[in-house]
Design an enzyme around this catalytic site. Structure first.
Site, short mmCIF file in Angstrom:
data_model
loop_
_atom_site.label_atom_id
_atom_site.label_comp_id
_atom_site.label_asym_id
_atom_site.label_seq_id
_atom_site.Cartn_x
_atom_site.Cartn_y
_atom_site.Cartn_z
N HIS A 1 96.53 -13.74 -41.90
CA HIS A 1 97.74 -12.83 -41.75
C HIS A 1 97.56 -11.66 -40.61
O HIS A 1 96.52 -11.25 -40.37
CB HIS A 1 98.29 -12.17 -43.02
CG HIS A 1 98.93 -13.10 -43.85
ND1 HIS A 1 99.70 -12.44 -44.94
CD2 HIS A 1 98.96 -14.30 -43.96
CE1 HIS A 1 100.07 -13.56 -45.46
NE2 HIS A 1 99.86 -14.67 -44.91
N LYS B 1 92.24 -2.44 -50.88
CA LYS B 1 90.84 -2.15 -50.65
C LYS B 1 89.67 -2.45 -51.55
O LYS B 1 88.36 -2.45 -51.24
CB LYS B 1 90.76 -0.63 -50.12
CG LYS B 1 91.56 -0.25 -48.91
CD LYS B 1 90.73 -0.78 -47.68
CE LYS B 1 91.47 -0.77 -46.42
NZ LYS B 1 91.74 -2.31 -46.07
N TYR C 1 105.80 -4.94 -48.44
CA TYR C 1 105.47 -3.91 -49.40
C TYR C 1 106.77 -3.06 -49.34
O TYR C 1 107.21 -2.59 -48.32
CB TYR C 1 104.36 -2.90 -48.45
CG TYR C 1 102.89 -3.37 -48.68
CD1 TYR C 1 102.63 -4.35 -47.81
CD2 TYR C 1 101.98 -2.73 -49.73
CE1 TYR C 1 101.12 -4.64 -48.01
CE2 TYR C 1 100.67 -3.42 -49.83
CZ TYR C 1 100.42 -4.30 -49.00
OH TYR C 1 99.09 -4.87 -49.09
N TYR D 1 94.12 -0.69 -42.84
CA TYR D 1 94.65 -1.92 -43.27
C TYR D 1 93.52 -3.23 -43.18
O TYR D 1 93.21 -3.95 -44.01
CB TYR D 1 96.04 -2.48 -43.10
CG TYR D 1 96.51 -3.39 -44.00
CD1 TYR D 1 96.98 -2.92 -45.53
CD2 TYR D 1 96.60 -4.89 -43.80
CE1 TYR D 1 97.40 -3.94 -46.30
CE2 TYR D 1 96.92 -5.78 -44.70
CZ TYR D 1 97.56 -5.20 -46.07
OH TYR D 1 97.86 -6.30 -47.00
N PRO E 1 95.61 -0.28 -56.06
CA PRO E 1 95.63 -1.53 -55.20
C PRO E 1 96.42 -1.49 -53.82
O PRO E 1 96.56 -2.57 -53.23
CB PRO E 1 96.03 -2.51 -56.05
CG PRO E 1 96.80 -1.77 -57.38
CD PRO E 1 96.06 -0.57 -57.12
P1 RFL Z 1 84.48 -6.56 -61.47
O1 RFL Z 1 85.48 -7.55 -60.79
O2 RFL Z 1 85.26 -5.62 -62.43
O3 RFL Z 1 83.28 -6.94 -62.15
C1 RFL Z 1 82.33 -6.45 -62.95
C2 RFL Z 1 81.79 -7.44 -63.95
O4 RFL Z 1 81.00 -6.74 -64.94
C3 RFL Z 1 81.06 -7.17 -66.16
N1 RFL Z 1 80.64 -6.12 -67.04
C4 RFL Z 1 79.46 -6.28 -67.57
N2 RFL Z 1 78.28 -7.12 -67.51
C5 RFL Z 1 77.10 -6.50 -68.42
N3 RFL Z 1 77.30 -5.54 -69.16
C6 RFL Z 1 78.03 -4.64 -69.42
N4 RFL Z 1 78.00 -3.59 -70.12
C7 RFL Z 1 79.39 -5.04 -68.48
N5 RFL Z 1 80.30 -4.49 -68.49
C8 RFL Z 1 81.17 -5.10 -67.38
C9 RFL Z 1 82.48 -7.62 -66.35
O5 RFL Z 1 82.65 -8.45 -67.23
C10 RFL Z 1 82.82 -8.03 -64.71
O6 RFL Z 1 82.59 -9.57 -64.79
O7 RFL Z 1 83.96 -5.33 -60.21
P2 RFL Z 1 83.37 -5.75 -58.82
O8 RFL Z 1 82.57 -6.65 -58.88
O9 RFL Z 1 82.98 -4.23 -58.40
O10 RFL Z 1 84.54 -6.14 -58.07
C11 RFL Z 1 85.71 -5.09 -57.89
C12 RFL Z 1 87.05 -5.71 -57.87
O11 RFL Z 1 87.31 -6.69 -58.76
C13 RFL Z 1 88.28 -4.81 -57.58
O12 RFL Z 1 87.78 -4.03 -56.75
C14 RFL Z 1 89.34 -5.51 -57.11
O13 RFL Z 1 90.00 -6.63 -57.98
C15 RFL Z 1 90.72 -4.73 -56.77
N6 RFL Z 1 91.86 -5.23 -56.39
C16 RFL Z 1 92.01 -5.47 -55.08
N7 RFL Z 1 90.82 -5.33 -54.11
C17 RFL Z 1 91.13 -5.80 -52.88
O14 RFL Z 1 90.18 -5.51 -52.08
N8 RFL Z 1 92.25 -6.36 -52.36
C18 RFL Z 1 93.50 -6.57 -53.14
O15 RFL Z 1 94.40 -7.41 -52.74
C19 RFL Z 1 93.30 -6.04 -54.58
N9 RFL Z 1 94.13 -6.24 -55.37
C20 RFL Z 1 92.91 -5.41 -57.19
C21 RFL Z 1 94.18 -5.93 -56.79
C22 RFL Z 1 92.77 -5.14 -58.66
C23 RFL Z 1 93.77 -5.06 -59.49
N10 RFL Z 1 93.60 -4.84 -60.83
C24 RFL Z 1 93.95 -5.62 -61.78
C25 RFL Z 1 92.91 -3.88 -61.03
C26 RFL Z 1 95.22 -6.19 -57.47
C27 RFL Z 1 95.01 -5.77 -58.87
C28 RFL Z 1 96.27 -5.95 -59.91
C1 PHB Z 2 97.43 -9.11 -54.16
O1 PHB Z 2 98.05 -10.32 -53.63
O2 PHB Z 2 97.07 -9.23 -55.61
C2 PHB Z 2 97.56 -7.78 -53.56
C3 PHB Z 2 97.84 -7.95 -52.21
C4 PHB Z 2 98.01 -6.76 -51.45
C5 PHB Z 2 97.71 -5.53 -52.08
C6 PHB Z 2 97.32 -5.74 -53.35
C7 PHB Z 2 97.48 -7.01 -54.21
O3 PHB Z 2 97.79 -4.33 -51.39
#
Ligand code: RFL
Ligand code: PHB
Length: 389
Positions: free
Chosen positions: A72, A296, A200, A384, A292
């Protein structure tokens, strides 16, 4: 069992770290409390910075990303019934890639399995010991039996609710936090995205985001109060709410369909300082959370992991611990910039329940200034696509 690096958590941070270390000949074991199916069932991030794509290439897991990811070159901001495109590529020379976190995780899991590198899923009562001393140890229980892993280093990649950060000695951490009074209600559906690029939208009813996972799968979000329950949101109610927050053209062309996932994510900014405690290193959501809005979270997890992998490689290949010593400071410099950007994007586009008329006008003025100023658009665009690693 004995290994060089014990990694807690098989999310994207833990799996990417494991892959980078394995490719450098460093032994590692991942201990994850959930099952692989559960980990793959979480629908989260969708946008990868080019630095993250580079990291996945280095880890040897970017083939499908290059085939299926959607590059994109811009985003759209929508407010007051109008859309304004920010040409991120023209302003920065770089792009982002749409490729879901689920797919990143799947690719990393497959590579790990193909390499025969050990991952313990379903580990209960994981605990970390003696990382301030000379014999770091990870203990867990599986199928009723207690196991121990002796190691040189522990990487705490277990997310915000994990055990690693909580294992840091009392009084050794400084926590910074802001909890927002709203969350994002997200829906995934097998419908074509409403627009080729992400929209957005700031609206008086609240923020909305139109994103996607592919040309046939959409991801949409609407801002909801923190008190909202997902059970109270039928698909129809969601689509009506989303439509009401979009410009007329987007609202009219929105294709709706049954949701295949629906959940509410709270919004929070959080940083834990430092990120190192003796032989324990935190990476990813274990150390920091961003709302989110700036996309990042996953990208920051990837940059922490790149710093940590490089530092461990220096340590093992050259017996040089200096990169490990500066790990926390180096990560935190990049993290705070992403925290600032994510907080700013959130403040710019969301409705705050306590906002008075003055704050609303200031928000409008900021949006107007932004789309009318190339300098302001460039500042948004360079954050971004991701600040330099
Ligand atoms: P995770 O993905 O939470 O993985 C952690 C893992 O550790 C396990 N765990 C344990 N294992 C052993 N012992 C324990 N006591 C434990 N406790 C937990 C868990 O089961 C899990 O498997 O962390 P990690 O690897 O640091 O990754 C981070 C990302 O997942 C997170 O930052 C992103 O998803 C955030 N995020 C976004 N990030 C982006 O860069 N671009 C995006 O577009 C974006 N959109 C989002 C998002 C997060 C969202 N939510 C639901 C919070 C959109 C949403 C809606
Ligand atoms: C997503 O596709 O889940 C998404 C994209 C952009 C954002 C946050 C989440 O800023």
């Amino acid at each position: 069992m004995r290994t060089q690096v014990a990694i807690i958590g098989a999310g994207p941070a833990g799996l990417l770290l494991g892959q980078l270390l394995s490719r450098a000949g460093i032994d590692n074991v991942i201990v994850e409390q959930r099952s692989p199916e559960y980990v793959l069932g979480r629908i989260r991030a969708g946008i990868l910075e080019s630095v993250t794509v580079d990291a996945l290439e280095r880890a040897g897991v970017a083939a499908r990303l290059h085939d299926e990811g959607l590059p994109h070159e811009g985003i759209e901001l929508s407010f007051n019934g109008q859309r304004h495109r920010i040409d991120v590529h023209a302003l920065t020379g770089r792009r982002v890639t749409v490729y879901g976190q689920t797919e990143v995780t799947r690719d990393l899991m497959a590579a790990r399995q193909a390499g025969g590198i050990p991952t313990i899923y379903g580990a209960e009562d994981v605990s970390l010991h003696d990382f301030d001393g000379t014999r770091p140890l990870v203990r867990y229980r599986k199928d009723g039996i207690t196991h121990e892993i002796q190691c040189d280093y522990i990487a705490g990649c277990d997310g915000f609710h994990g055990v690693s950060r909580q294992s840091a000695p009392a009084g050794s951490t400084k926590l910074f936090e802001r909890v927002y009074p709203f969350g994002w209600l997200g829906i995934l559906s097998d419908t074509p995205p409403v627009s080729e690029e992400l929209i957005y939208a700031g609206h008086e009813r609240g923020f909305a985001l139109c994103s996607m996972r592919s040309r046939t799968r959409s991801r949409y979000y609407v801002q909801v109060p923190s008190s909202e329950r997902v059970e109270d949101w039928s698909d129809e109610r969601f689509w009506d709410e989303l439509r009401s927050r979009l410009d007329t053209q987007a609202a009219e062309s929105l294709v709706t369909g049954p949701s295949i996932e629906k959940s509410i994510a709270p919004l929070r900014s959080f940083v834990c300082e430092p990120m190192r405690f003796g032989s324990l290193f935190l990476a990813g959501d274990a150390a920091h959370i961003v709302p989110p809005t700036g996309a990042k979270g996953l990208n920051l997890a990837a940059s922490d992991v790149l710093y940590l992998a490089d530092a461990l490689i220096e340590r093992y290949q050259k017996n040089d611990p200096r990169e490990l010593d500066s790990y926390s400071e180096k990560c935190l410099r990049r993290i705070w910039k992403a925290e600032r950007f994510s907080w700013w994007m959130t403040s710019l586009l969301h409705r705050f329940p306590d906002a008075d008329a003055f704050s609303v006008r200031i928000q409008q003025a900021e949006l107007g200034y932004l789309v009318g100023s190339e300098a302001a658009c460039r500042a948004l665009a360079e954050n971004y696509v991701g600040l330099p690693y």
